[in-house]
Motif scaffolding. Structure first.
Motif, short mmCIF file in Angstrom:
data_model
loop_
_atom_site.label_atom_id
_atom_site.label_comp_id
_atom_site.label_asym_id
_atom_site.label_seq_id
_atom_site.Cartn_x
_atom_site.Cartn_y
_atom_site.Cartn_z
N ASP A 73 0.81 -1.22 0.00
CA ASP A 73 0.00 0.00 0.00
C ASP A 73 0.84 1.27 0.00
OD1 ASP A 73 0.87 -0.57 2.50
OD2 ASP A 73 -1.08 -0.63 3.46
N ASP B 77 9.66 5.17 -1.91
CA ASP B 77 10.52 6.04 -2.70
C ASP B 77 10.41 5.66 -4.16
OD1 ASP B 77 12.35 7.95 -3.38
OD2 ASP B 77 14.08 6.67 -3.04
N TYR C 32 2.20 -1.85 4.84
CA TYR C 32 1.95 -1.60 6.27
C TYR C 32 1.19 -2.75 6.90
CZ TYR C 32 3.62 3.19 6.18
OH TYR C 32 4.42 4.29 6.10
N TRP D 58 -0.32 4.99 -6.51
CA TRP D 58 0.08 5.58 -5.24
C TRP D 58 0.11 7.09 -5.46
CZ3 TRP D 58 3.33 1.56 -7.19
CH2 TRP D 58 3.16 0.32 -6.54
N LEU D 59 -0.64 7.84 -4.64
CA LEU D 59 -0.77 9.28 -4.89
C LEU D 59 0.57 10.01 -4.79
CD1 LEU D 59 -4.11 9.83 -2.99
CD2 LEU D 59 -3.77 9.93 -5.44
N ILE D 60 1.48 9.52 -3.96
CA ILE D 60 2.75 10.22 -3.77
C ILE D 60 3.59 10.16 -5.04
CG2 ILE D 60 3.84 8.20 -2.71
CD1 ILE D 60 4.63 11.89 -2.02
N TRP E 2 4.34 13.49 -7.14
CA TRP E 2 5.48 14.39 -6.88
C TRP E 2 6.82 13.73 -7.17
CZ3 TRP E 2 5.55 18.63 -2.66
CH2 TRP E 2 4.46 19.49 -2.84
N ILE F 11 -1.32 6.97 4.00
CA ILE F 11 -0.44 5.93 3.48
C ILE F 11 -0.20 6.15 1.99
CG2 ILE F 11 -0.31 3.47 2.97
CD1 ILE F 11 -1.65 2.94 5.64
N SER F 12 -1.26 6.45 1.24
CA SER F 12 -1.11 6.60 -0.21
C SER F 12 -0.24 7.81 -0.56
CB SER F 12 -2.48 6.72 -0.86
OG SER F 12 -2.36 6.66 -2.25
N TYR F 13 -0.33 8.87 0.24
CA TYR F 13 0.50 10.04 0.00
C TYR F 13 1.91 9.86 0.56
CZ TYR F 13 -2.79 13.35 -2.06
OH TYR F 13 -3.62 13.99 -2.92
N CYS G 42 2.93 9.69 3.60
CA CYS G 42 3.22 10.43 4.82
C CYS G 42 3.88 9.50 5.83
CB CYS G 42 1.95 11.00 5.43
SG CYS G 42 1.18 12.20 4.37
N THR G 43 4.80 10.04 6.60
CA THR G 43 5.51 9.23 7.58
C THR G 43 5.68 10.03 8.86
OG1 THR G 43 7.51 9.94 6.48
CG2 THR G 43 6.79 7.71 6.04
N LEU H 33 1.89 10.42 10.01
CA LEU H 33 1.29 9.09 9.83
C LEU H 33 0.69 8.59 11.14
CD1 LEU H 33 1.11 6.71 7.73
CD2 LEU H 33 3.09 5.79 8.83
N ASP I 253 0.04 2.65 13.38
CA ASP I 253 1.02 2.34 14.42
C ASP I 253 2.30 1.84 13.74
OD1 ASP I 253 2.32 1.76 16.69
OD2 ASP I 253 0.99 0.17 17.37
N HIS I 254 3.17 2.75 13.38
CA HIS I 254 4.37 2.37 12.65
C HIS I 254 5.51 3.30 13.02
CE1 HIS I 254 7.01 1.85 9.08
NE2 HIS I 254 6.64 0.60 9.27
N GLN J 17 10.20 9.39 7.87
CA GLN J 17 11.21 8.41 7.46
C GLN J 17 12.09 9.01 6.38
OE1 GLN J 17 9.04 4.94 6.32
NE2 GLN J 17 7.92 4.86 8.25
N LYS K 54 15.81 10.51 0.00
CA LYS K 54 14.35 10.60 -0.05
C LYS K 54 13.88 11.37 1.17
CE LYS K 54 10.28 8.98 1.46
NZ LYS K 54 9.83 8.62 2.80
N PHE L 66 9.04 16.13 2.04
CA PHE L 66 8.59 16.23 0.65
C PHE L 66 7.25 15.50 0.49
CE2 PHE L 66 8.69 14.67 -3.77
CZ PHE L 66 9.06 15.80 -4.47
N CYS L 67 7.19 14.29 1.04
CA CYS L 67 5.95 13.51 0.95
C CYS L 67 4.89 14.13 1.85
CB CYS L 67 6.20 12.07 1.37
SG CYS L 67 7.51 11.29 0.44
N LEU M 124 4.51 17.20 2.68
CA LEU M 124 4.00 18.45 2.12
C LEU M 124 3.04 18.20 0.97
CD1 LEU M 124 4.22 21.58 2.17
CD2 LEU M 124 5.91 21.37 0.39
N SER M 125 3.25 17.09 0.24
CA SER M 125 2.43 16.85 -0.95
C SER M 125 0.96 16.67 -0.60
CB SER M 125 2.94 15.63 -1.71
OG SER M 125 2.57 14.46 -1.02
N ILE N 63 13.15 19.39 2.00
CA ILE N 63 12.26 19.20 0.85
C ILE N 63 13.01 19.50 -0.44
CG2 ILE N 63 10.21 20.12 -0.28
CD1 ILE N 63 9.06 20.54 2.49
#
Lengths: 176, 412
Positions: A53, A57, A89, A122-124, A127, B244-246, B248-249, B253, B259-260, B355, B374, B378-379, B381-382, B410
């Motif tokens: 999911d 990178d 995840y 994946w939306l990310i 960018w 998760i899809s964007y 984000c960490t 997140l 829980d990660h 991360q 990486k 950056f992630c 902010l998106s 970023i």
């Protein structure tokens, strides 16, 4: 699931669209044909045994040695690789997916190679692909908004390419 | 964000004014650096936010390809300049993974202490600056008073206050000093003699026991403050799936209920540093949340950071205990010209903002073929354009501030 099992499952599902693998490397990877990347990524994300999911990178690597003296010893054929680092995840496993592409489209220097976008999966990736386009010069086809993201819009060239010429001047600002 | 009929903002839709483009930044004080947000608004309501980044772009990845990996470490300091130690650690571990290097126990203990101390400093800035964004000035001054002591301690350990290059491949550049004069700020706060001599770890312990009760004060100042709750609760809600899809960490997140934490769930080479430590991973929803707060809103993201400071204090205390018994040395040598194998390694570490990943492709030379950083911000902010749709202009600093971004990381 172990990387070897994932590779087996992908080969069963997609056959020769999976063009290579190294399941014993530091980060085990699977190589996918460029035309099949969207199909394979969607499967990787949605299959209940895989559930990748998250795209941790996405980046591109330029395998090229511009120095003619060193080029003879260079271990790789000149090409560009797009590398996707995936993570689940839910199932807590990793996979690296690679897509190989020629450095230039139809071997015409200056024509950017094309790879389908995974920004719908994946939306990310939206960018990350813009960054790869900006710095490495890869056209991600069907991308909703493929503009430069880090460099200014009128910047010339793609800085992470090995044969990039450093600009001597930008809007009256002198370079080296 | 859904707009209901009872919402006073509905009036904005009745009185349709012309759409307006508003430029926020790159010099806007609440954007935490040179970030430009282009807003398409109808009156006060936001339709669309387009972040424009790249004002700090230095192409650190190209620089990394022209340097050997130990030479690239000072450049990683300048990525997330509020958590330089964590950046150094990320690169050092990625290279150690690539060349298959083992770090002695003492170096690992020191790395945990240093990285967690930097996490506290970074979250203090995050907290103080967030208060400032929302119009509360005092927490900022307190946060910087505390951070000052941490920077003094770092200065005693490695000589630098912001760009440390302290954690390096194979360990750390120095051991922590056995005897120092107490930093003047710490002496003043704890009312000790300014000539007091003590070891670095004793000074650290003294600082921690001084800091711990202060966290309750920050909760009184910000977390439980009615105005602060009004500005943050139920605003900028990020669902678990979108987070998760964007990609984000970090606190973003965990604020959305995933829980990660890589310190517990990461790769072996990273988690073995934290083996034998007892710590918790704060994840939303929280029992102490005000009734207005929703899972994944600004308040949750902020509270995750506050709770992580408590956990970091706990980790450092355990590290100080372990240091006395730790075996080995603080560093195994790694030559500047060591040739990297023809292989590649990607490693992510848990930095204060998320991360941070380093991807090194070796090619049989000392310089890597590809050095990729990486960025977590950056992630993170998106996701802004997603979060800001339908909110008010005044909520934008609250949402962007809750993501706690650093532009140096970023833009790289």
């Amino acid at each position: 699931m172990s990387p070897a099992d994932i590779h087996q499952q992908l080969v069963r599902q997609f056959g020769d669209k999976i063009t290579g693998a190294n399941v014993t490397a530091l980060d085990p990877w699977v190589e996918v044909a460029p035309a099949a990347i969207v199909e394979v990524s969607t499967y990787l994300r949605d299959d209940p045994a895989l559930l990748f999911d998250a795209l941790n990178d996405l980046c591109a690597v330029d395998y090229f040695e511009p120095d003619a003296k060193k080029a003879a010893k260079f271990a790789h054929q000149p090409h560009i690789e797009v590398v996707y680092h995936l993570y689940s995840y839910t199932l807590k496993h990793h996979l690296k997916v690679k897509v190989k592409s020629p450095r230039w489209l139809n071997d015409q220097a200056g024509e950017l190679p094309e790879i389908p976008t995974v920004s719908k999966v994946w939306l990310i990736a939206d960018w990350h692909e813009r960054e790869a386009y900006d710095l490495m010069g890869i056209t991600f086809t069907n991308h909703p908004n493929l503009r430069r993201i880090l460099c200014p819009e009128d910047w010339e060239g793609h800085a992470l390419r090995k044969d990039y010429d450093f600009p001597l001047e930008y809007h009256g600002i002198r370079g080296q | 964000m859904a707009i209901t009929l009872e919402d006073p903002r509905v009036i904005e839709f009745d009185v349709r004014t012309d759409e307006m483009l508003v430029n926020m930044g790159p010099q806007h004080p609440s954007t935490h650096g040179v970030l430009r947000l282009l807003l398409r608004t109808d009156g006060e309501v936001i339709y669309e936010v387009t972040p424009h980044i790249g004002y700090l772009h230095r192409c650190a990845e190209k620089i990394g390809e022209n340097l050997s990996t130990p030479q690239w470490i000072p450049y990683t300091d300048r990525m997330d300049y509020l958590a330089g130690m964590n950046m150094n650690l990320g690169l050092a571990l990625a290279v150690e993974k690539l060349v298959g290097m083992e770090v002695p126990e003492k170096a690992m203990v020191l790395r945990v202490i240093i990285a967690e101390l930097n996490r506290i400093a970074s979250h203090l800035v995050g907290m103080g600056a967030y208060g400032l964004d929302l119009g509360s000035f005092s927490p900022f001054l307190y946060a910087f008073r505390e951070r000052e002591i941490i920077l003094d301690l770092f200065e005693e350990a490695c000589g630098a206050r912001l760009t440390y290059s302290y954690i390096t491949i194979g360990g750390l550049t120095h051991d922590v000093p056995a005897s120092i004069t107490i930093p003047s700020g710490l002496a003043a706060l704890t009312r000790r003699s300014p000539n007091l001599k003590l070891s670095w770890l004793e000074a650290l312990e003294m600082f921690l026991s001084w800091l711990e009760p202060r966290i309750l004060e920050y909760h009184t100042l910000l977390t439980e403050n009615a105005i602060f709750i009004k500005r943050t609760a139920a605003i900028g809600v990020l669902s678990r799936e979108k987070a998760i899809s964007y990609g984000c960490t970090g606190p973003v997140l965990r604020g959305s209920g995933v829980d990660h934490d890589l310190r517990r769930d990461g790769e072996k080479i990273y988690t073995r540093m934290y083996e034998g430590y007892n710590f918790e991973v704060p994840v939303a929803p929280f029992k102490k949340a005000p009734p207005e707060a929703i899972l994944g809103d600004n308040w949750c993201r902020f509270y995750v950071r506050m709770m992580e400071v408590v956990q970091s204090i706990k980790l450092i205390r355990q590290g100080i205990q372990k240091y006395a018994k730790a075996e080995g040395t603080y560093r195994v040598p790694y030559k500047m010209t060591t040739k990297l194998p023809v292989a590649e390694a990607y490693l992510e570490t848990e930095c204060p903002r998320g991360q941070m990943g380093f991807y090194i492709v070796g090619n049989g030379e000392d310089k890597p073929l590809r050095a990729r950083a990486k960025s977590s911000c950056f992630c993170n902010l998106s996701v802004t354009s997603e979060l800001c749709q339908g909110c008010l202009i005044a909520d934008i600093p609250a949402i962007v501030g809750s993501l706690d971004i650093v532009m140096g990381e970023i833009d790289r």
